[in-house]
Design a protein around this motif. Structure first.
Motif, PDB file in Angstrom:
ATOM      1  N   PRO A 173       0.807  -1.162   0.003  1.00 38.41           N
ATOM      2  CA  PRO A 173      -0.013   0.034   0.105  1.00 38.41           C
ATOM      3  C   PRO A 173       0.818   1.262  -0.005  1.00 38.41           C
ATOM      4  CG  PRO A 173       0.002  -1.035   2.245  1.00 38.41           C
ATOM      5  CD  PRO A 173       0.474  -1.986   1.223  1.00 38.41           C
ATOM      6  N   GLY A 174       0.358   2.221  -0.861  1.00 40.53           N
ATOM      7  CA  GLY A 174       1.036   3.559  -0.892  1.00 40.53           C
ATOM      8  C   GLY A 174       2.377   3.382  -1.782  1.00 40.53           C
ATOM      9  N   ARG A 223       3.422   8.646  -2.282  1.00 39.79           N
ATOM     10  CA  ARG A 223       2.748   9.895  -1.881  1.00 39.79           C
ATOM     11  C   ARG A 223       3.120  11.009  -2.865  1.00 39.79           C
ATOM     12  NH1 ARG A 223       2.832   9.540   4.915  1.00 39.79           N
ATOM     13  NH2 ARG A 223       1.761   7.697   4.998  1.00 39.79           N
ATOM     14  N   ARG A 261       7.411   5.329   5.003  1.00 37.32           N
ATOM     15  CA  ARG A 261       6.642   6.351   3.954  1.00 37.32           C
ATOM     16  C   ARG A 261       6.390   7.675   4.696  1.00 37.32           C
ATOM     17  NH1 ARG A 261       2.899   1.588   3.863  1.00 37.32           N
ATOM     18  NH2 ARG A 261       1.213   2.914   4.793  1.00 37.32           N
ATOM     19  N   GLU A 276      -3.904   4.913   1.909  1.00 30.89           N
ATOM     20  CA  GLU A 276      -2.928   3.776   1.533  1.00 30.89           C
ATOM     21  C   GLU A 276      -3.557   2.644   2.285  1.00 30.89           C
ATOM     22  OE1 GLU A 276       0.833   6.634   1.326  1.00 30.89           O
ATOM     23  OE2 GLU A 276       0.393   5.446   3.102  1.00 30.89           O
ATOM     24  N   THR A 288      -4.407  -4.573  -1.759  1.00 31.82           N
ATOM     25  CA  THR A 288      -3.802  -3.505  -1.602  1.00 31.82           C
ATOM     26  C   THR A 288      -4.735  -2.137  -2.358  1.00 31.82           C
ATOM     27  OG1 THR A 288      -2.225  -3.292  -3.179  1.00 31.82           O
ATOM     28  CG2 THR A 288      -1.673  -4.030  -0.874  1.00 31.82           C
ATOM     29  N   THR A 319      -4.594   2.068  -3.301  1.00 31.14           N
ATOM     30  CA  THR A 319      -4.020   3.425  -2.873  1.00 31.14           C
ATOM     31  C   THR A 319      -4.929   4.383  -3.574  1.00 31.14           C
ATOM     32  OG1 THR A 319      -1.844   2.240  -2.877  1.00 31.14           O
ATOM     33  CG2 THR A 319      -1.899   4.798  -3.307  1.00 31.14           C
ATOM     34  N   SER A 342      -4.554   8.310  -4.940  1.00 31.91           N
ATOM     35  CA  SER A 342      -3.596   9.265  -4.781  1.00 31.91           C
ATOM     36  C   SER A 342      -4.389  10.656  -5.448  1.00 31.91           C
ATOM     37  CB  SER A 342      -2.342   8.975  -5.477  1.00 31.91           C
ATOM     38  OG  SER A 342      -1.792   7.774  -5.038  1.00 31.91           O
TER      39      SER A 342
END
Length: 720
Positions: free
Chosen positions: A96-97, A114, A160, A561, A588, A590, A592
């Protein structure tokens, strides 16, 4: 005002804890415990340490990551070794992320956490890349994906955002730390071979042993493939070794030697129409007589040789204090023909002195870390006209220097039984300097200064479940890749130019809230964040293979995330009194959402580069005999923009895969395993990644890099 208060609060916290951390001595306390007699015995092999002092075991590393008051990922290499291990995406998938978009099936990728380095699809930036806690980044902040071998890894840590502060990580994206095997956790001899579609071959031989106070690990790998596309051949040979010396139970030193030789042809980007017509083709010449836009005729490539020598030394002062010293030197020679030919010779030195104190403070659990991380590097840069793949006249000659120093401190205090407060601070100085000899004799330098405070908290619901929150600051000076943005596409027709582009450092303030935990068969990791970014380093294409970077106006990065793991069923084909088989689902997601904040030209347009919604899932059946099988899916749910004006988009896609294998493991750790893997089963045509434009004006443009088509891969591994 709030930021000023946060800076003062963090500074006071570090000052107080620093004063406290000086060891104090007191009179022994009387005890009512009965006397215990300990009889010494001769040490045997079984009594030797099970793990080195310089490298934490996978178990302790996972436990430490779960205590971080922010988003982290732990990746055991055994998980991704169940299938093909070719690209950095193979290793970082299902995290994740972490967004990885490889170019033409290679290690070169857009790697973003990110929104860090969101515009860069090669020679990464915006993250701190590390091996065993020692930065792999050059002193200017850039890093090479090919510098690490995912097969020469025991586990991977991902911090992260500002959660990498205690390792000197200062960027918006955070840090990725690859941890090497040692003689303590590797086999005397191990071999692995993989093969598959597009001429793919990969082989590895490794060995590791403990010999008295010494241990070693060494691995050699070869990788090559013809590639899915024309003019996309690649090969890489890598050597990685480390030797540790346990001087006594409290002192250990470990030396690392890495060598990489990599060759990559660059097929270039296509228009969407050309990609949909034939995704295997290389980018051809643009209209006109200049053949250098033809990737095949002008032989676009990116090749380099790299040597890295590093050391980590750990000293345990007592049960509560330790000092860690790290240092590394990296030499790299780059051969990079594109619109013009680039020759670069780099030398970089990095170091870190890291003090940790875990003694109680006023009867409360406490962990204090302080350190200093200097870096210095030089680059000799020469550029030549590309005459149909041959070097013509030299039109550019410069020498560049980068220096950086980071002083950092972080403290975690358990103020209540279940509540811990984390405060931290970084002080950063960086310099970028260039002496240009050709075509102009000019000298440039810029100094950058930054302060990154951090304040957070973690509440432990139980031993396996917590919630957390933090607020932090990040600071990213530009690398030479951003500063050298004024090189013209056609130097032989240009007037004398100054290559230097003055840029400000990118800064951001981030708030983060999340939870991780486990209940029964269900495990989760969920984090939400919002970043207010100033002077974001935004890169865009001005000609194929040539980018320019500017400082953006205020931008926002926000997202969620999510990592979910669930055991759906057990004992599907085994009896209740036997070791269970299982059906597990890992997912997962994500989100954004990155956008301008009332920009004069782009308003509140989305920032281009990665999909807003990205989902990855795998359903796996495993049997105690070692057999496993299951499908997986990669779903880029929404289209995303490839220009700042938001007039051209990359389309959504769905990729289906299947993985199966069998592991025959012996009680002593040896054994045999085999795997088969299918990727992109529906042979979908899609853009794996894209270059970015300022304004495509709604017109189809050559910015799309096709992903690989349907492929089948297999491999075997032996451990003796």
């Amino acid at each position: 005002m709030q930021l000023r208060f946060l800076c003062r609060l963090s500074a006071v916290s570090i000052l107080v804890i620093t004063c406290w951390s000086v060891p104090a001595y007191s009179q022994p306390v009387k005890s009512d415990l009965q006397e215990v007699v300990v009889t010494a015995q001769k040490t045997t092999d079984k009594d030797k340490p099970s793990s080195p002092l310089t490298i934490p075991s996978a178990t302790s590393a996972r436990e430490q990551l779960e205590k971080v008051a922010g988003g982290t990922n732990f990746i055991n290499a055994d998980e991704y070794r169940n299938g093909r291990v070719s690209t950095i995406k193979d290793a970082l998938d299902f995290q994740p992320g972490v967004i990885v978009q490889p170019r033409f099936g290679s290690d070169e990728s857009r790697l973003s956490i990110r929104g860090s380095g969101i515009q860069r699809t090669f020679h990464g930036r915006g993250l701190q890349f590390m091996q065993d806690g020692v930065p792999l980044n050059q002193a200017d902040g850039g890093f090479d994906f090919q510098g690490i071998d995912a097969l020469a890894v025991d586990y991977i840590e991902v911090y992260r955002g500002a959660n990498a502060l205690e390792y000197g990580g200062a960027t918006l994206g955070g840090s990725i730390n690859y941890i090497s095997p040692t003689g303590y956790n590797s086999r005397k001899l191990q071999g692995r071979f993989e093969a598959g579609s597009f001429g793919y071959l990969r082989g590895q031989v490794s060995s590791g042993m403990v010999m008295g106070p010494f241990d070693y690990y060494a691995t050699v790998t070869h990788f090559s493939q013809d590639g899915f596309r024309e003019h996309a051949q690649q090969s890489a040979q890598r050597l990685a070794t480390n030797v540790g010396w346990r001087i006594d139970e409290n002192l250990e030193t470990r030396f690392y030697v890495n060598y990489t030789s990599t060759y990559s042809e660059l097929p270039g980007d296509l228009t969407k129409a050309a990609m949909n017509s034939d995704p295997t083709q290389a980018a051809g010449p643009l209209p006109g007589p200049v053949s250098r836009f033809d990737r095949v005729r002008s032989n676009w490539m990116r090749n380099f040789d790299l040597v890295r020598i590093a050391n980590t030394t750990s000293l345990r002062i007592d049960g509560d204090q330790r000092l860690d010293f790290t240092g590394a030197w990296t030499w790299k020679s780059l051969d990079h023909p594109i619109l013009f030919a680039i020759d670069q010779l780099s030398n970089d030195w990095v170091g870190d002195i890291h003090y940790t104190n875990t003694a109680d403070l006023c009867g409360m659990d406490n962990r204090f870390v302080v350190g200093i991380a200097p870096a210095y590097g030089t680059v000799q840069d020469n550029r030549y006209i590309n005459n149909a793949g041959n070097r013509g006249n030299r039109f550019f000659d410069s020498s560049m220097k980068a220096g950086q120093g980071i002083i950092y401190g972080e403290n975690e205090l358990r103020v209540m039984e279940n509540l811990s407060v984390i405060s931290g601070m970084q002080l950063i100085w960086a310099r970028r300097e260039m002496d240009e000899q050709i075509p102009l004799r000019v000298h440039h330098y810029d100094d950058y200064f930054g302060i990154n405070p951090k304040l957070g908290a973690r509440y432990d619901i139980n031993e396996r479940t917590n919630v957390f929150a933090n607020i932090s600051r990040s600071f990213e000076p530009p690398s030479f890749g951003e500063l050298m943005g004024n090189v013209p596409a056609f130097p032989e027709f240009s007037t004398p130019f100054d290559a230097w582009t003055p840029l400000e450092a990118q800064t951001a303030t981030t708030v983060e809230l999340g939870s991780r935990g486990e209940i029964g068969r269900f495990r989760w990791d969920v984090t939400a964040y919002h970043s207010w970014v100033d002077n974001e380093l935004l890169s865009y294409q001005i000609a194929p293979g040539l980018e320019r970077t500017v400082n953006g106006t205020a931008t926002h990065h926000q997202g969620v995330e999510v990592g979910l793991h669930a055991t759906l069923a057990e004992h599907l084909a085994t009896t209740r009194d036997a070791k269970p088989d299982s059906l597990t689902l890992r997912q997962t997601y994500t989100w954004s959402n990155f956008y301008f904040d009332s920009d004069p030209a782009y308003g509140r347009n989305d920032l281009p580069g990665i999909p807003e919604h990205f989902y990855r899932a795998e359903l796996m059946y495993t049997h105690p005999c070692g057999f496993y099988v299951g499908p997986n899916v990669e779903w880029s749910i929404s289209s995303y923009n490839v220009d700042f004006a938001n007039t051209l988009k990359a389309d959504p896609y769905t990729l289906l895969g299947l993985k199966a294998g069998w592991k025959c493991e012996r009680p002593n750790g040896g054994g045999f395993s085999i795997f088969l893997e299918a990727k992109n089963l529906t042979n979908e045509t899609y853009a794996a990644t894209t270059s970015l434009l300022v304004n495509a004006r709604g017109q189809d443009s050559a910015v799309f890099s096709p992903g690989d088509g349907r492929g089948f891969f297999g491999g075997v591994e032996w451990k003796w």
